[in-house]
Enzyme design. Structure first.
Site, short mmCIF file in Angstrom:
data_model
loop_
_atom_site.label_atom_id
_atom_site.label_comp_id
_atom_site.label_asym_id
_atom_site.label_seq_id
_atom_site.Cartn_x
_atom_site.Cartn_y
_atom_site.Cartn_z
N SER A 24 0.83 -1.19 0.00
CA SER A 24 0.00 0.00 0.00
C SER A 24 0.87 1.24 0.00
O SER A 24 1.87 1.31 0.72
CB SER A 24 -0.87 -0.01 1.27
OG SER A 24 -1.43 1.25 1.49
N ASP A 25 0.49 2.20 -0.80
CA ASP A 25 1.12 3.52 -0.72
C ASP A 25 0.21 4.38 0.14
O ASP A 25 -0.69 5.05 -0.36
CB ASP A 25 1.29 4.14 -2.11
CG ASP A 25 1.89 5.53 -2.03
OD1 ASP A 25 2.48 5.88 -0.98
OD2 ASP A 25 1.75 6.29 -3.00
N HIS A 26 0.41 4.30 1.44
CA HIS A 26 -0.39 5.07 2.38
C HIS A 26 0.11 6.51 2.37
O HIS A 26 1.17 6.81 2.90
CB HIS A 26 -0.28 4.47 3.78
CG HIS A 26 -1.07 5.17 4.82
ND1 HIS A 26 -2.45 5.11 4.86
CD2 HIS A 26 -0.69 5.94 5.85
CE1 HIS A 26 -2.88 5.82 5.90
NE2 HIS A 26 -1.83 6.33 6.50
#
Length: 162
Positions: free
Chosen positions: A34-36
């Site tokens: 995930s690219d949070h």
């Protein structure tokens, strides 16, 4: 042009998403991450082209992974490997020793999950400081499977769902 959908990289066409799903399923892609990139309200409540790209995603990763697995007929263990041991293996030397596995002497990085739960992402259900995500229920109406109840890193509790 909802600013919750303003991301970098941008959302692609359905055929691109289908190709990614197939590559995850057949093992061509080893890890799902995930690219949070949380964005505050002041940065999102702007016209689409002026809004800051980004979204809350880390707390949705496991549920979205399991949703993909359910819809594509991927076994639970294989799906979980994409977000655990697969991600750790991709990181290689950057990953702490024993990360991504449950074994004697390993770090005790654990995630307690209610796999029978269903929930919908919304500003009220997100724990992240930022409440913007393209997976919000009012955007897609999709119920998500499983809910993370707590996480431990190296044996220390770092998150509990309130």
């Amino acid at each position: 042009f909802d600013s919750r959908l303003r991301l970098e990289p941008v959302l692609r066409q359905q055929r691109d998403r289908d190709a990614l799903r197939a590559a995850l399923a057949d093992g061509t892609i080893d890890a799902l991450v995930s690219d949070h990139t949380p964005v505050l309200a002041d940065e999102k409540h702007l016209p689409f082209s002026e809004a800051t790209p980004g979204a809350s995603a880390v707390e949705l990763l496991l549920s979205l992974c399991l949703k993909w697995a359910q819809s594509d007929g991927v076994p639970l263990g294989q799906a979980l490997a994409r977000v655990t041991s697969g991600a750790s293996a991709v990181l290689g030397a950057l990953s702490p020793k024993g990360a991504g596995q449950l074994a004697v002497g390993a770090r005790a990085d654990l995630c307690l999950v209610d796999v029978g739960a269903t929930w919908q992402a919304s500003a009220q259900s997100l724990v992240s400081q930022s409440k913007f995500t393209p997976f919000a229920a009012d955007l897609n109406g999709t119920a998500l499977p499983a809910r993370v109840l707590g996480t431990w890193v190296a044996g220390q509790r770092v998150f509990t769902l309130a």
